[in-house]
Scaffold this active site. Sequence first.
Site, PDB file in Angstrom:
ATOM      1  N   HIS A  29       6.756   7.455  21.452  1.00 30.05           N
ATOM      2  CA  HIS A  29       5.385   7.009  21.870  1.00 30.05           C
ATOM      3  C   HIS A  29       5.322   6.269  23.076  1.00 30.05           C
ATOM      4  CE1 HIS A  29       1.260   6.882  20.342  1.00 30.05           C
ATOM      5  NE2 HIS A  29       1.251   5.411  20.324  1.00 30.05           N
ATOM      6  N   LYS A 174      -6.937   9.420  22.621  1.00 29.71           N
ATOM      7  CA  LYS A 174      -6.791   8.037  23.567  1.00 29.71           C
ATOM      8  C   LYS A 174      -5.487   8.553  24.295  1.00 29.71           C
ATOM      9  CE  LYS A 174      -5.415   3.415  22.807  1.00 29.71           C
ATOM     10  NZ  LYS A 174      -5.818   2.075  22.262  1.00 29.71           N
ATOM     11  N   LYS A 176      -2.102   7.656  26.576  1.00 30.23           N
ATOM     12  CA  LYS A 176      -1.468   6.425  27.196  1.00 30.23           C
ATOM     13  C   LYS A 176      -0.968   6.648  28.738  1.00 30.23           C
ATOM     14  CE  LYS A 176      -1.439   3.613  23.991  1.00 30.23           C
ATOM     15  NZ  LYS A 176      -1.863   1.992  24.150  1.00 30.23           N
ATOM     16  N   ASP A 205      -5.759   4.683  27.829  1.00 32.06           N
ATOM     17  CA  ASP A 205      -5.224   3.224  27.663  1.00 32.06           C
ATOM     18  C   ASP A 205      -4.272   2.696  28.776  1.00 32.06           C
ATOM     19  OD1 ASP A 205      -4.699   0.573  27.003  1.00 32.06           O
ATOM     20  OD2 ASP A 205      -4.132   1.090  24.865  1.00 32.06           O
ATOM     21  N   GLU A 231      -9.328   1.846  28.801  1.00 35.45           N
ATOM     22  CA  GLU A 231      -8.932   0.444  28.121  1.00 35.45           C
ATOM     23  C   GLU A 231      -7.897  -0.177  28.876  1.00 35.45           C
ATOM     24  OE1 GLU A 231      -7.742   1.530  24.089  1.00 35.45           O
ATOM     25  OE2 GLU A 231      -6.737  -0.467  23.775  1.00 35.45           O
ATOM     26  N   ASP A 256      -8.993  -4.910  25.608  1.00 36.27           N
ATOM     27  CA  ASP A 256      -8.093  -4.846  24.520  1.00 36.27           C
ATOM     28  C   ASP A 256      -7.133  -6.226  24.726  1.00 36.27           C
ATOM     29  OD1 ASP A 256      -6.148  -4.744  22.478  1.00 36.27           O
ATOM     30  OD2 ASP A 256      -5.180  -2.701  23.271  1.00 36.27           O
ATOM     31  N   LYS A 280      -9.097  -5.948  17.437  1.00 40.36           N
ATOM     32  CA  LYS A 280      -7.992  -5.799  16.589  1.00 40.36           C
ATOM     33  C   LYS A 280      -7.625  -7.038  15.596  1.00 40.36           C
ATOM     34  CE  LYS A 280      -5.235  -3.080  19.747  1.00 40.36           C
ATOM     35  NZ  LYS A 280      -4.086  -2.972  20.805  1.00 40.36           N
ATOM     36  N   GLU A 334      -9.441   3.829  15.647  1.00 41.69           N
ATOM     37  CA  GLU A 334      -8.134   4.467  16.070  1.00 41.69           C
ATOM     38  C   GLU A 334      -6.887   4.023  14.863  1.00 41.69           C
ATOM     39  OE1 GLU A 334      -6.798   2.826  19.861  1.00 41.69           O
ATOM     40  OE2 GLU A 334      -6.370   0.813  18.946  1.00 41.69           O
TER      41      GLU A 334
END
Length: 391
Positions: A29, A174, A176, A205, A231, A256, A280, A334
Amino acid sequence: MKPAGAVSEVTKIDQIETLILDIPTIRGHVLSMATMRTQTAVLVRIKFADGSEGVGEGTTIGGLSYGAESPESIKSAIDTYMAPALVGRNGDDVNGAVQLVDKLVKGNRIAKAAVEIALWDGLGKRLGVSVAQLFGGAVHERLPVAWTLASGNSETDIAEALQMIEACRHNIFKLKIGKRDVKDDVAHVARIKQAVGDAASVRVDVNTAWSLQDARWGLKGLQDAGCELVEQPVPARYRRAMAELAAGYEIAVMADEALNGPEDALEVASSKAADVFAVKVAQSGGLKRASEVVAIAQAAGLGLYGGTMLETGLGTAAALQLFATVERLDWGTEFFGPLLLTDEILANPITYRDFCVEIPKGAGIGATLDADKIAFFRRDGGRTLKALAGE
Ligand code: MUC
Ligand code: MG
């Protein structure tokens, strides 16, 4: 009337235990600041005098590369500072516990969230109601759920996106970005948007990787490519830059990393530094503080999005309990954390279907741990795993 915080022998907090799990991810990731191949979660179990229990989770991303707390610091803050202060108190007094911990411990919001979730879970189980019910009742049975495309390769991301759409699992993506040049990132996003067309919403993001100058070019290009939201393009403390970007482009700007609890939320909202809040639970400091962040966004007329720290099913279930009670989540959620992991640690996994995630049913947060999985993934080797799962 019994004074708040008075110790009832029945609900007294007897013991607070923590453990660290390391679970591999299904693929690398790739984020702007780290590549994750494993997710590390800190689990908390609270035992109460009547034999009831509550479980919670405090998880971050990429060790210390995302924020100021690491899995190890989360565990140590709970073991060393929070647990000794809470043991012996009335377990039903969740607000009192939150207030006491806030007095004794600065920052450390993820650690606070883990303990607070376990307290809500225990209270819900004792009362036989869900945590959503404790927050006034669920108004949703399911919520739209995004997937993050972050393989590091455009072709792989496109194949993954098309497969998710085909399987009716996700139609919000989303991406990255922030690791490559801005131009390369914009080209990557444009290719993915072109491949999915109107079948999906594409967002990005940046995880704070851009300067204001980068972000000006980036937002212009992303907007032209059909990307709907960006984001945290710049560092968390660059509120004026965020405000300039939010005012200067049609694409939505979401905060965020800038949102660590209600105080930040108020400042971000009043400085117009975002159009949308990614709320979050972990970063806010728990379910209650997250609900306060939500309230500030609502009062300021900002959009809302349910954000994740890529928690396991446990932390995900807790977040779902809160977001089930939020009237409008214009940007969805998410809460896909468990799907990024090679293995499930819940005996009752969360259900994903029809582009949505379902709110777990049952008392407390609605999550039951799988003892064998806890045994297998715990960092310190498996001696008391059955105990954590309550066996
Ligand atoms: C973040 O920064 O939002 C959420 C989804 C994902 O893939 O990473 C996270 C963290
Ligand atoms: Mg983010």
